[in-house]
Design a protein around this motif. Structure first.
Motif, PDB file in Angstrom:
ATOM      1  N   ALA B 102       0.830  -1.205   0.000  1.00  0.00           N
ATOM      2  CA  ALA B 102       0.000   0.000   0.000  1.00  0.00           C
ATOM      3  C   ALA B 102       0.864   1.254   0.000  1.00  0.00           C
ATOM      4  CB  ALA B 102      -0.937  -0.004   1.211  1.00  0.00           C
ATOM      5  N   LEU B 103       2.009   1.193   0.701  1.00  0.00           N
ATOM      6  CA  LEU B 103       2.890   2.362   0.793  1.00  0.00           C
ATOM      7  C   LEU B 103       3.390   2.801  -0.571  1.00  0.00           C
ATOM      8  CD1 LEU B 103       5.140   1.849   3.899  1.00  0.00           C
ATOM      9  CD2 LEU B 103       3.587   3.731   3.434  1.00  0.00           C
ATOM     10  N   GLY B 104       3.539   1.853  -1.491  1.00  0.00           N
ATOM     11  CA  GLY B 104       4.090   2.210  -2.791  1.00  0.00           C
ATOM     12  C   GLY B 104       3.022   2.635  -3.784  1.00  0.00           C
ATOM     13  N   MET B 111      -7.562  -1.812   2.983  1.00  0.00           N
ATOM     14  CA  MET B 111      -6.611  -2.874   3.267  1.00  0.00           C
ATOM     15  C   MET B 111      -7.196  -4.244   2.936  1.00  0.00           C
ATOM     16  SD  MET B 111      -3.550  -2.912   3.909  1.00  0.00           S
ATOM     17  CE  MET B 111      -3.016  -1.353   4.600  1.00  0.00           C
ATOM     18  N   ARG B 112      -8.518  -4.437   3.216  1.00  0.00           N
ATOM     19  CA  ARG B 112      -9.101  -5.755   3.001  1.00  0.00           C
ATOM     20  C   ARG B 112      -9.154  -6.065   1.503  1.00  0.00           C
ATOM     21  NH1 ARG B 112     -14.845  -6.237   4.997  1.00  0.00           N
ATOM     22  NH2 ARG B 112     -14.053  -4.544   6.269  1.00  0.00           N
ATOM     23  N   ASP B 113      -9.547  -5.049   0.679  1.00  0.00           N
ATOM     24  CA  ASP B 113      -9.592  -5.267  -0.762  1.00  0.00           C
ATOM     25  C   ASP B 113      -8.202  -5.531  -1.308  1.00  0.00           C
ATOM     26  OD1 ASP B 113     -12.167  -4.634  -0.353  1.00  0.00           O
ATOM     27  OD2 ASP B 113     -12.058  -2.604  -1.190  1.00  0.00           O
ATOM     28  N   ARG B 145       9.123 -11.707  -3.703  1.00  0.00           N
ATOM     29  CA  ARG B 145       7.753 -11.882  -4.186  1.00  0.00           C
ATOM     30  C   ARG B 145       6.920 -10.659  -3.871  1.00  0.00           C
ATOM     31  NH1 ARG B 145       7.150 -17.761  -1.631  1.00  0.00           N
ATOM     32  NH2 ARG B 145       8.940 -18.619  -2.737  1.00  0.00           N
ATOM     33  N   VAL B 146       7.141 -10.071  -2.695  1.00  0.00           N
ATOM     34  CA  VAL B 146       6.391  -8.860  -2.345  1.00  0.00           C
ATOM     35  C   VAL B 146       6.638  -7.797  -3.405  1.00  0.00           C
ATOM     36  CG1 VAL B 146       6.004  -7.078  -0.630  1.00  0.00           C
ATOM     37  CG2 VAL B 146       6.623  -9.382   0.103  1.00  0.00           C
ATOM     38  N   GLU B 147       7.914  -7.633  -3.770  1.00  0.00           N
ATOM     39  CA  GLU B 147       8.263  -6.616  -4.767  1.00  0.00           C
ATOM     40  C   GLU B 147       7.638  -6.951  -6.124  1.00  0.00           C
ATOM     41  OE1 GLU B 147       9.919  -3.835  -4.490  1.00  0.00           O
ATOM     42  OE2 GLU B 147      11.253  -3.931  -2.759  1.00  0.00           O
ATOM     43  N   ILE B 148       7.663  -8.244  -6.461  1.00  0.00           N
ATOM     44  CA  ILE B 148       7.110  -8.620  -7.773  1.00  0.00           C
ATOM     45  C   ILE B 148       5.605  -8.380  -7.784  1.00  0.00           C
ATOM     46  CG2 ILE B 148       6.727 -10.543  -9.359  1.00  0.00           C
ATOM     47  CD1 ILE B 148       9.391 -11.697  -8.423  1.00  0.00           C
ATOM     48  N   ILE B 149       4.938  -8.775  -6.698  1.00  0.00           N
ATOM     49  CA  ILE B 149       3.491  -8.593  -6.661  1.00  0.00           C
ATOM     50  C   ILE B 149       3.136  -7.113  -6.675  1.00  0.00           C
ATOM     51  CG2 ILE B 149       1.494  -8.850  -5.139  1.00  0.00           C
ATOM     52  CD1 ILE B 149       2.594 -11.688  -4.553  1.00  0.00           C
ATOM     53  N   ARG B 150       3.948  -6.323  -5.993  1.00  0.00           N
ATOM     54  CA  ARG B 150       3.750  -4.877  -6.021  1.00  0.00           C
ATOM     55  C   ARG B 150       3.752  -4.386  -7.471  1.00  0.00           C
ATOM     56  NH1 ARG B 150       8.136  -1.332  -2.814  1.00  0.00           N
ATOM     57  NH2 ARG B 150       6.770  -1.470  -1.018  1.00  0.00           N
ATOM     58  N   CYS B 151       4.662  -4.925  -8.285  1.00  0.00           N
ATOM     59  CA  CYS B 151       4.732  -4.539  -9.692  1.00  0.00           C
ATOM     60  C   CYS B 151       3.539  -5.086 -10.474  1.00  0.00           C
ATOM     61  CB  CYS B 151       6.003  -5.074 -10.342  1.00  0.00           C
ATOM     62  SG  CYS B 151       7.468  -4.237  -9.791  1.00  0.00           S
ATOM     63  N   LEU B 152       3.198  -6.353 -10.213  1.00  0.00           N
ATOM     64  CA  LEU B 152       2.154  -6.984 -11.002  1.00  0.00           C
ATOM     65  C   LEU B 152       0.804  -6.326 -10.773  1.00  0.00           C
ATOM     66  CD1 LEU B 152       3.095 -10.751 -10.824  1.00  0.00           C
ATOM     67  CD2 LEU B 152       3.643  -9.050 -12.549  1.00  0.00           C
ATOM     68  N   LEU B 153       0.612  -5.749  -9.580  1.00  0.00           N
ATOM     69  CA  LEU B 153      -0.654  -5.076  -9.296  1.00  0.00           C
ATOM     70  C   LEU B 153      -0.870  -3.892 -10.235  1.00  0.00           C
ATOM     71  CD1 LEU B 153      -0.777  -5.169  -5.414  1.00  0.00           C
ATOM     72  CD2 LEU B 153      -2.304  -6.327  -6.983  1.00  0.00           C
TER      73      LEU B 153
END
Lengths: 360, 505
Positions: B102-104, B111-113, B145-153
């Motif tokens: 969320a910060l990025g 948060m739930r969505d 993975r967190v970073e990748i998912i951040r990008c994929l979103l």
């Protein structure tokens, strides 16, 4: 757009020039301040910087420079060792008081003996008093991890109360008609820290300050302990890797600065001040923090900075009486000096670049 | 011919004293996995920073689907569908996964969505991740993975990955590759930066090779041998370190049943570590970063004290001895973190030579320092290890990472240790210098020293070690003979993918 760029190497030229530029900037903005207050700016600056050295009454002021400068240098040298290693003794004022009390007390215990051993004994006792007071934050820090900044600062106020107590009780002059304060050591030859050359202001404290400067210089540049001090300040993890024992370093730095502050207090009480009294301390221990930074934590720098600080004190006093400048304005002026020094200090490690910033 | 997704034309970027990129041109097609190959300092990072809007090119242009593309800042690049996973993660340890993501974001949803979307994306792409776990507890692979998912979103068209596998176990690499292949099959282009040739050969359709800021060639990795690509990268033929056959002597360093609590909340505790290394032997210790490497080095160097008997040198207990005493006995170490740990950044190389050299080089007498001898020592290191610097009076921080690394390793090797412990000895060092450093470790072992080499570079460990062990969450696997170990076996020793299975995609 103006921005700061980190230099690949600290600039030697700027690290030398910074104090000078800071003094010039202080003169300029201090002058502005005095002008706004309706005082003649050039005259005020001249009074502060010129009068004590070369003015009509310089024969009186010059010895005063030594008298005021010596305790500042002596204390600042001790503080700078710790500051270099990131060990922050803010309580030199308290150690200064305790040094004076121990020194005077050790002497007065033998009153009215005229033995030549009394003065050396007082010197040792003074250093011991300051050392002891500094050991309190040191041991609390090494054993329990307390913050030495807070503990040493709080102990200043404890020392002040202790000072008031002994001035009214333990060390009170029995022939003092009930006034608070000890016997005057100036009128007792065995304990008097007299001028070594009459009229010069040169007393044993000045000698001690000069020795301390040389001692600190050799320690920092030529000795393992000094190297460890610098290493700890610059890269604590590398220091640990090099084998520095942090506990020993804290004890050494706080102990040395305490002992030197104690010596300063002892030389003051047995010389220029003459007696223990409630208002014996005048803030040398705090001003020495400024002196240490003004001198860039370098022994020779501190020597010069101590002289400069003493100059602004004496010059400030003259400006107050001659030009009716408010005391607060002089204090602002001295504050400016530290402010500009720290501000320009940035240029040692950074350079100003003009252009669009790059995010990298 | 179709319009490429991103076309770089003559990109040039100069910094004071160095041209980072010199008119670099290449195209990335739609749905293509494009490798960007090059040594450290070849200009890969500068190039992708220009694409991502972090750095503005001095000249040249970029076309995105035929349209001029001049991102002034990363936000703009992201809006145009460019996403980047950095080598160094920008995550807050104390926050959980969803909060970090969320910060990025520009406009983070509830948060739930957000958590629901994270779950959705992580399942689609086979990247198992719980949105409510605290990042500080995650392994390096999971952090990535967190970073990748951040990008994929952001639903990117081009995903830039900067050395993504350097922190992963072989099994985690496999998970990552599956994800990347799935992304590719959906039409996402990937710009993949690496210097690991084998993985480029398996993954990438096309490769561009950079050397000293210039595009020196392109190739199709699956049809080019790793050796050819390496020689294109280096620009000369490579020298493989020579290992002479050696006899091992008696046990030099012996650790038995060592447990040390974690030094900080996010450090790693060492648990029941056993280790033996003989004279003349090189013990390679693999494992993903953050599994106790720093802590193990601290125990060996004497920065962390233990029970006296837990660490033994030639059978004598040294667990209670600090770094100085251990140096006297010939136990030397070179930590991973160069600036601030192995060297003091603002001090000169001479002063840094004093840092570990004072005891064995006789630079100190009765506490007084011999700066003349120290300067000589520093100059010897500079000469023997080809450290590029104007002289020993220069500050450590003025050296490039690779050069400082050579200095740090050289400082220990030249002191003729009985036991040498190094952590990441060639990290950030160019191929030729890395080969020289490895050779010096081999030579040291040939002279009878025991060497413990902690590294995350498995190729390096396989090249020089005689025996191999892996660190996983502070536990050290039983050492095995290095010759004949397969990648799978090594992966299992490293703890697999931290208990996570390859998700079925």
């Amino acid at each position: 757009m103006i921005r700061l760029e980190k230099r690949p190497q600290p600039s030697r030229a700027w690290s030398m020039a910074t104090p000078l530029v800071a003094v010039l900037a202080t003169m300029f903005f201090g002058g502005l301040l005095f002008a706004v207050l309706g005082k003649p700016p050039v005259e005020a600056i001249r009074t502060i910087f010129w009068e004590p050295l070369f003015g009509e009454f310089a024969f009186y002021y010059r010895p005063q420079l030594l008298v005021k400068g010596a305790p500042l240098v002596l204390i600042a040298i001790g503080l700078s060792l710790g500051f270099r290693a990131g060990i922050w003794n803010i309580g030199a004022e308290g150690q200064y008081i305790m040094g004076a009390i121990f020194g005077a007390g050790a002497g007065l215990a033998f009153y009215p003996s005229e033995s030549f051993l009394i003065f050396p004994f007082m010197v040792i006792a003074g250093a011991f008093g300051g050392w002891l007071w500094a050991m309190i934050p040191a041991i609390l820090k090494t054993r329990f991890g307390t913050n030495e900044i807070l503990v040493s600062l709080m102990l200043v106020y404890v020392a002040e109360q202790f000072l008031a107590s002994v001035s009214l009780g333990l060390l009170k002059n029995p022939e003092g008609f009930g006034f608070p304060g000890s016997r005057n050591l100036q009128s007792w030859d065995a304990a008097h820290n007299a001028e070594l050359i009459a009229g010069s202001g040169m007393h044993w404290g000045v000698v001690a300050a000069l020795i301390a400067v040389i001692f600190a210089y050799v320690l920092l540049n030529r000795h393992m302990t000094g190297y460890h001090i610098r290493l700890t300040g610059e890269a604590p993890r590398a220091a640990k890797f090099a084998g520095v024992n942090p506990t020993r370093l804290v004890l050494f730095c706080l102990g040395t600065s305490g002992a030197l502050a104690g010596l300063a207090g002892m030389f003051e009480v047995s010389g220029p001040s003459g007696q223990i009294s409630i208002d014996f301390n005048v803030g040398y221990g705090f001003t020495a923090i400024i002196v240490a930074f003004l001198g860039r934590l370098h022994p020779v720098g501190i020597l010069l900075a101590g002289g400069l600080m003493a100059l602004t004190y004496i010059g400030g006093d003259i400006a107050q009486s001659n030009l009716q400048l408010p005391a607060a304005a002089i204090q602002v002026f001295q504050g400016m000096l530290l402010f500009f020094l720290l501000a320009f200090d940035l240029l040692t490690n950074f350079r100003i670049a003009i252009g669009k910033p790059e995010v990298a | 011919m179709t319009v490429p997704l991103l076309s770089l034309q003559g990109l040039t970027k100069a910094y004071p004293g160095v041209v980072a990129n010199d008119s670099v041109s290449f195209d990335i097609g739609e749905g293509e996995v494009h490798a960007l190959l090059g040594e450290n300092g070849a200009g890969k990072s500068t190039l992708v920073k220009m694409i991502y809007g972090l750095v503005k090119p001095d000249s040249g242009k970029m076309l995105l689907r035929g349209q001029p593309f001049e991102p002034a800042e990363p936000r703009q690049a992201r809006a145009d569908g460019i996403a980047m996973v950095f080598q160094h993660f920008s995550l807050f340890d104390a926050l959980n996964v969803a909060e970090n993501i969320a910060l990025g974001m520009e406009n983070p949803p509830e948060m739930r969505d957000l958590a629901a979307r994270i779950r959705e994306v992580s399942e689609t792409y086979g990247l198992p991740l719980d949105p409510f776990r605290t990042v500080g507890d995650l392994s390096a692979g999971e952090r990535q993975r967190v970073e990748i998912i951040r990008c994929l979103l952001q639903d990117p068209k081009l995903l830039i990955m900067d050395e993504p596998t350097s922190v992963l176990t072989p099994q985690e690499v496999e998970i990552l590759f599956k994800t990347l292949q799935k992304l590719q099959s959906e039409g996402t282009s990937i710009l993949y930066i690496s210097h690991k040739l084998e993985e480029i050969r398996t993954l990438c359709d096309h490769a561009t090779i950079l050397r000293l800021g210039k595009n020196v060639g392109e190739c199709t990795p699956s049809e080019t041998s790793a050796r050819d690509m390496a020689e294109m990268m280096v620009g000369s033929s490579l020298q493989t370190p020579q290992r002479a056959a050696r006899e091992f002597g008696e046990v030099a360093m012996d650790i038995t049943g060592l447990s040390v609590p974690a030094p900080s909340a996010f450090g790693t505790a060492l648990k029941n570590v056993h280790l033996k290394v003989r004279k003349g032997e090189i013990l390679g210790i693999g494992g993903v970063a953050g599994n106790g490497q720093d802590e193990l080095l601290g125990v060996l160097s004497g920065e962390t004290l233990t029970d006296a008997d837990a660490v033994k040198l030639h059978g004598k207990p040294i667990g209670r001895l600090g770094p100085t005493a251990r140096r006297r006995f010939g136990v030397l170490a070179a930590p991973e973190e160069r600036l601030g740990h192995a060297a003091a950044p603002d001090m000169s190389l001479t002063e840094n030579a004093m840092l570990t050299g004072s005891v064995r080089e006789g630079l100190e007498k009765n506490g007084f320092l011999d700066w003349g001898a120290t300067t000589d020592f520093a100059e010897r290191i500079i000469k023997a290890f080809d450290v590029r610097t104007p002289g020993p009076g220069n500050a450590a921080r003025s050296l490039s990472g690779g050069n400082l690394q050579k200095f740090v390793i050289g400082r220990e090797v030249l002191q003729d240790p009985d036991v040498l412990v190094v952590n990441q000895p060639t990290w950030g060092v160019d191929a030729a210098a890395a080969a020289a450093i490895r050779q010096s470790l081999l030579d040291l072992a040939a002279k009878g020293a025991a060497v413990i080499c902690i590294s995350q570079d498995l190729d390096e460990l396989m090249e020089i070690s005689d025996s191999f062990a892996a660190l996983n969450e502070g536990r050290l696997s039983a050492p095995r003979e290095a010759a004949g170990l397969t990648v799978d076996e090594i992966g299992l020793m490293m703890g697999g993918a931290h208990g996570m299975e390859v998700a079925h995609v």
